[in-house]
Design a protein around this motif. Structure first.
Motif, PDB file in Angstrom:
ATOM      1  N   VAL A   1       4.054  10.148 -41.790  1.00  0.00           N
ATOM      2  CA  VAL A   1       3.322  11.360 -41.416  1.00  0.00           C
ATOM      3  C   VAL A   1       3.167  12.224 -42.662  1.00  0.00           C
ATOM      4  O   VAL A   1       4.154  12.499 -43.354  1.00  0.00           O
ATOM      5  CB  VAL A   1       4.082  12.159 -40.328  1.00  0.00           C
ATOM      6  N   ALA A   2       1.962  12.659 -42.944  1.00  0.00           N
ATOM      7  CA  ALA A   2       1.724  13.534 -44.098  1.00  0.00           C
ATOM      8  C   ALA A   2       2.394  14.882 -43.873  1.00  0.00           C
ATOM      9  O   ALA A   2       2.544  15.338 -42.727  1.00  0.00           O
ATOM     10  CB  ALA A   2       0.223  13.718 -44.312  1.00  0.00           C
ATOM     11  N   ASP A   3       2.814  15.525 -44.966  1.00  0.00           N
ATOM     12  CA  ASP A   3       3.505  16.817 -44.856  1.00  0.00           C
ATOM     13  C   ASP A   3       2.709  17.815 -44.012  1.00  0.00           C
ATOM     14  O   ASP A   3       3.275  18.512 -43.162  1.00  0.00           O
ATOM     15  CB  ASP A   3       3.742  17.409 -46.247  1.00  0.00           C
ATOM     16  N   GLY A   4       1.417  17.879 -44.218  1.00  0.00           N
ATOM     17  CA  GLY A   4       0.602  18.845 -43.505  1.00  0.00           C
ATOM     18  C   GLY A   4       0.429  18.528 -42.026  1.00  0.00           C
ATOM     19  O   GLY A   4      -0.023  19.387 -41.259  1.00  0.00           O
ATOM     20  N   GLU A   5       0.788  17.309 -41.617  1.00  0.00           N
ATOM     21  CA  GLU A   5       0.641  16.901 -40.222  1.00  0.00           C
ATOM     22  C   GLU A   5       1.959  16.883 -39.458  1.00  0.00           C
ATOM     23  O   GLU A   5       1.975  16.661 -38.242  1.00  0.00           O
ATOM     24  CB  GLU A   5       0.009  15.501 -40.165  1.00  0.00           C
ATOM     25  N   LEU A   6       3.053  17.125 -40.158  1.00  0.00           N
ATOM     26  CA  LEU A   6       4.365  16.989 -39.527  1.00  0.00           C
ATOM     27  C   LEU A   6       4.542  17.939 -38.351  1.00  0.00           C
ATOM     28  O   LEU A   6       4.984  17.529 -37.270  1.00  0.00           O
ATOM     29  CB  LEU A   6       5.471  17.226 -40.564  1.00  0.00           C
ATOM     30  N   LEU A   7       4.230  19.212 -38.554  1.00  0.00           N
ATOM     31  CA  LEU A   7       4.448  20.197 -37.498  1.00  0.00           C
ATOM     32  C   LEU A   7       3.676  19.828 -36.239  1.00  0.00           C
ATOM     33  O   LEU A   7       4.221  19.859 -35.124  1.00  0.00           O
ATOM     34  CB  LEU A   7       4.054  21.586 -37.985  1.00  0.00           C
ATOM     35  N   ASP A   8       2.403  19.445 -36.391  1.00  0.00           N
ATOM     36  CA  ASP A   8       1.595  19.093 -35.225  1.00  0.00           C
ATOM     37  C   ASP A   8       2.133  17.853 -34.525  1.00  0.00           C
ATOM     38  O   ASP A   8       2.136  17.784 -33.283  1.00  0.00           O
ATOM     39  CB  ASP A   8       0.140  18.857 -35.649  1.00  0.00           C
ATOM     40  N   ARG A   9       2.588  16.879 -35.316  1.00  0.00           N
ATOM     41  CA  ARG A   9       3.101  15.630 -34.711  1.00  0.00           C
ATOM     42  C   ARG A   9       4.385  15.905 -33.929  1.00  0.00           C
ATOM     43  O   ARG A   9       4.531  15.429 -32.792  1.00  0.00           O
ATOM     44  CB  ARG A   9       3.358  14.605 -35.821  1.00  0.00           C
ATOM     45  N   VAL A  10       5.301  16.652 -34.504  1.00  0.00           N
ATOM     46  CA  VAL A  10       6.550  16.972 -33.807  1.00  0.00           C
ATOM     47  C   VAL A  10       6.263  17.855 -32.604  1.00  0.00           C
ATOM     48  O   VAL A  10       6.834  17.671 -31.518  1.00  0.00           O
ATOM     49  CB  VAL A  10       7.545  17.657 -34.765  1.00  0.00           C
ATOM     50  N   ASP A  11       5.377  18.826 -32.765  1.00  0.00           N
ATOM     51  CA  ASP A  11       5.037  19.734 -31.674  1.00  0.00           C
ATOM     52  C   ASP A  11       4.485  18.953 -30.482  1.00  0.00           C
ATOM     53  O   ASP A  11       4.862  19.203 -29.327  1.00  0.00           O
ATOM     54  CB  ASP A  11       4.008  20.754 -32.162  1.00  0.00           C
ATOM     55  N   ALA A  12       3.608  17.981 -30.744  1.00  0.00           N
ATOM     56  CA  ALA A  12       3.022  17.181 -29.662  1.00  0.00           C
ATOM     57  C   ALA A  12       4.096  16.386 -28.929  1.00  0.00           C
ATOM     58  O   ALA A  12       4.073  16.280 -27.689  1.00  0.00           O
ATOM     59  CB  ALA A  12       1.956  16.247 -30.232  1.00  0.00           C
ATOM     60  N   LEU A  13       5.044  15.836 -29.661  1.00  0.00           N
ATOM     61  CA  LEU A  13       6.113  15.055 -29.029  1.00  0.00           C
ATOM     62  C   LEU A  13       7.029  15.929 -28.177  1.00  0.00           C
ATOM     63  O   LEU A  13       7.388  15.564 -27.051  1.00  0.00           O
ATOM     64  CB  LEU A  13       6.940  14.336 -30.097  1.00  0.00           C
ATOM     65  N   LEU A  14       7.413  17.069 -28.700  1.00  0.00           N
ATOM     66  CA  LEU A  14       8.348  17.922 -27.971  1.00  0.00           C
ATOM     67  C   LEU A  14       7.692  18.606 -26.770  1.00  0.00           C
ATOM     68  O   LEU A  14       8.388  18.980 -25.818  1.00  0.00           O
ATOM     69  CB  LEU A  14       8.937  18.971 -28.919  1.00  0.00           C
ATOM     70  N   ARG A  15       6.385  18.742 -26.791  1.00  0.00           N
ATOM     71  CA  ARG A  15       5.687  19.340 -25.660  1.00  0.00           C
ATOM     72  C   ARG A  15       5.451  18.339 -24.537  1.00  0.00           C
ATOM     73  O   ARG A  15       5.352  18.717 -23.370  1.00  0.00           O
ATOM     74  CB  ARG A  15       4.339  19.922 -26.112  1.00  0.00           C
ATOM     75  N   ASP A  16       5.325  17.076 -24.869  1.00  0.00           N
ATOM     76  CA  ASP A  16       5.049  16.043 -23.861  1.00  0.00           C
ATOM     77  C   ASP A  16       6.296  15.176 -23.689  1.00  0.00           C
ATOM     78  O   ASP A  16       6.489  14.197 -24.409  1.00  0.00           O
ATOM     79  CB  ASP A  16       3.851  15.195 -24.286  1.00  0.00           C
ATOM     80  N   ARG A  17       7.153  15.539 -22.746  1.00  0.00           N
ATOM     81  CA  ARG A  17       8.435  14.844 -22.579  1.00  0.00           C
ATOM     82  C   ARG A  17       8.238  13.381 -22.191  1.00  0.00           C
ATOM     83  O   ARG A  17       9.053  12.533 -22.559  1.00  0.00           O
ATOM     84  CB  ARG A  17       9.283  15.546 -21.519  1.00  0.00           C
ATOM     85  N   ASP A  18       7.182  13.085 -21.431  1.00  0.00           N
ATOM     86  CA  ASP A  18       6.961  11.698 -21.036  1.00  0.00           C
ATOM     87  C   ASP A  18       6.690  10.816 -22.248  1.00  0.00           C
ATOM     88  O   ASP A  18       7.240   9.711 -22.372  1.00  0.00           O
ATOM     89  CB  ASP A  18       5.791  11.597 -20.050  1.00  0.00           C
ATOM     90  N   VAL A  19       5.826  11.289 -23.139  1.00  0.00           N
ATOM     91  CA  VAL A  19       5.524  10.521 -24.353  1.00  0.00           C
ATOM     92  C   VAL A  19       6.781  10.353 -25.197  1.00  0.00           C
ATOM     93  O   VAL A  19       7.077   9.261 -25.692  1.00  0.00           O
ATOM     94  CB  VAL A  19       4.411  11.214 -25.170  1.00  0.00           C
ATOM     95  N   LEU A  20       7.549  11.436 -25.363  1.00  0.00           N
ATOM     96  CA  LEU A  20       8.767  11.379 -26.173  1.00  0.00           C
ATOM     97  C   LEU A  20       9.777  10.418 -25.564  1.00  0.00           C
ATOM     98  O   LEU A  20      10.372   9.590 -26.269  1.00  0.00           O
ATOM     99  CB  LEU A  20       9.377  12.772 -26.305  1.00  0.00           C
ATOM    100  N   GLN A  21       9.981  10.509 -24.264  1.00  0.00           N
ATOM    101  CA  GLN A  21      10.967   9.634 -23.616  1.00  0.00           C
ATOM    102  C   GLN A  21      10.548   8.170 -23.683  1.00  0.00           C
ATOM    103  O   GLN A  21      11.396   7.288 -23.819  1.00  0.00           O
ATOM    104  CB  GLN A  21      11.191  10.079 -22.180  1.00  0.00           C
ATOM    105  N   ASN A  22       9.260   7.895 -23.619  1.00  0.00           N
ATOM    106  CA  ASN A  22       8.795   6.515 -23.767  1.00  0.00           C
ATOM    107  C   ASN A  22       9.070   5.996 -25.178  1.00  0.00           C
ATOM    108  O   ASN A  22       9.467   4.833 -25.363  1.00  0.00           O
ATOM    109  CB  ASN A  22       7.304   6.417 -23.448  1.00  0.00           C
ATOM    110  N   MET A  23       8.868   6.852 -26.188  1.00  0.00           N
ATOM    111  CA  MET A  23       9.182   6.457 -27.565  1.00  0.00           C
ATOM    112  C   MET A  23      10.681   6.219 -27.707  1.00  0.00           C
ATOM    113  O   MET A  23      11.115   5.252 -28.355  1.00  0.00           O
ATOM    114  CB  MET A  23       8.718   7.527 -28.547  1.00  0.00           C
TER     115      MET A  23
END
Length: 470
Positions: free
Chosen positions: A413-435
């Protein structure tokens, strides 16, 4: 050279059974089986893998460990380490090219009369420049004191003019490189002979190649196991003297038509005993004083602490419910920045020293951000945690990033994209739990036990054959 030998009688004999040609069991009630571990302290991961195997062998065999870097003068070794760190931190693109020099053209360099291909001349020029600077601080004396002179000669031999390579000049340079390699092999041989192992386990490819050289010349009789700590097979691992390869995942061998595949066993990367039965997330959070309902991101930068400060600053832009744990390793500059940030965010940012209970911190987190070293990836997967890599040094880390991406448990993940990528995972528990579920299923928690058992089986066979040989 430092050889760590256990005291006499410190381990009871391991009782094992092997089968002879007529399938009758042979019991070994004699002296304990002897296992020699070869590793390389240049990367902590190789050492941790060796330590994990040693822990799994406890009370079952006598174990000794030899670090590749103990085969040379300590000052020269430190200068080479410093050169390596400069290369990976400040010239990662050239480090990638150096790695693929080993993978694709290493044998060509050793066997050719025309020198290295043009693609690597720039790498050699840079290494010579950095290495010469570092070599000025090597102290006089010490064991293998002549290595300082050899170090200087090697630095002088690296720069090349691609248009003027010819004849004896090239052959002399190549002869010097080969002489250095054989010199280290000659130092390894008595260490092996002194311990007289029944089996040798190497967690790094260079000492594995050196031991293979000795085996092919009849100077080492023990069986040999190569333990790969990354999620890919480097060309230099492919040595005829290696009897078994222990690999992290079956997909690593796909498309590899070499004899390596027939000698490979999928064991997983050896991890320390605490990874065998990880704590629940709630238990882990209580152990380190985190709220059980928090969102937790663990930031790891390996021993070098690469990019951990910038990652932490980015993650702190999330809501106050997000807790960030950072381990900066030996990066003092990043540590200073993080300490100031922690003073500003005392409830949200926790800066920690390295710990041998990484399993607790991984289980306490929801997602891991970090340098994609092989051990880090294996530990994260064993704890069921996806890993987002903000920086990859290429080379072996390229294998690891590709593995994470293919199996949808992380990736680069590029430095400038890290916050958005982590934010998306922590907001969507289903996606995170599947990962997390995919990571858990990919994780291997008993790799050290499997490697240890394979070593004991091979050692028992060697001991039985030796006893039956007139």
């Amino acid at each position: 050279m430092r050889l760590d030998l256990p005291s006499s009688g410190s381990h009871p004999a391991h009782e094992a059974f092997v089968f002879s040609d007529n399938d009758q069991p042979i019991s070994h009630d004699g002296p304990p089986l002897r296992v020699l571990l070869l590793t390389s302290g240049l990367g902590l991961g190789h050492v941790r893998a060796a330590q994990a195997v040693a822990a799994a062998l406890q009370d079952q065999a006598q174990v000794a460990t030899v670090d590749f870097w103990s085969l040379m003068n300590a000052g020269a070794a430190r200068a080479i380490h410093a050169t390596y760190l400069d290369l990976v931190q400040n010239h990662s693109d050239l480090y990638e090219r150096l790695y693929h020099l080993e993978a694709g053209t290493w044998r060509q360099v050793l066997e050719s009369r025309s020198g290295p291909p043009r693609a690597v001349l720039e790498v050699l020029e840079l290494i010579a420049s950095v290495a010469s600077k570092e070599g000025q601080s090597i102290p006089r004396g010490g064991r293998y004191a002549s290595d300082k002179l050899l170090y200087s000669l090697l630095c002088a031999s690296m720069p090349y003019d691609g248009d003027s390579l010819a004849g004896n000049g090239v052959r002399a340079r190549l002869a010097l490189w080969k002489f250095t390699y054989l010199r280290l092999i000659r130092r390894l041989e008595p260490a092996i002979r002194k311990f007289a192992p029944d089996v040798i386990i190497s967690t790094q490819m260079i000492p594995a190649a050196m031991t293979s050289y000795l085996k092919q010349r009849g100077k080492v009789q023990a069986s040999m196991i190569g333990v790969l700590t990354d999620f890919g097979v480097h060309d230099f691992w492919k040595q005829r003297g290696v009897d078994r390869y222990c690999v992290a995942h079956p997909s690593i061998l796909e498309g590899d038509g070499s004899s390596t595949t027939s000698r490979a066993v999928v064991t997983g990367v050896p991890l320390m005993p605490d990874f065998a039965f990880p704590l629940s997330q709630a238990e882990a959070r209580r152990a380190i004083g985190l709220p059980e309902d928090a969102q937790v991101v663990l930031v790891l930068g390996g021993g070098l602490g690469l990019s951990v400060d910038s990652a932490a600053m980015s993650l702190l832009q999330r809501p106050a419910s997000t807790h960030v744990i950072v381990m900066p390793g030996t990066n003092n500059k990043a540590r200073a920045v993080l300490d100031r940030l922690a003073a500003q965010h005392p409830q949200r940012l926790k800066v920690c020293d390295w710990t041998d209970r990484m399993d607790i911190y991984l289980r306490a987190s929801d997602v891991v951000v970090g340098k994609p070293g092989g051990i880090t990836v294996a530990e994260a997967l064993a704890c069921g945690r996806p890993l987002l890599a903000t920086r990859s040094l290429g080379g072996q880390e390229g294998f690891n990033v590709d593995f994470l991406t293919r199996h949808e448990v992380g990736g680069l993940v590029a430095d400038g994209e890290l916050l958005d990528r982590v934010d998306a995972l922590l907001r969507d528990r289903d996606v995170l739990q599947n990962m997390q579920r995919r990571a858990w299923l990919l994780g291997q928690r008993d790799g050290a036990t499997k490697v240890a058992q394979l070593a004991l089986d091979l050692a028992s066979v060697n001991r039985a054959v030796a006893q039956q040989t007139p």
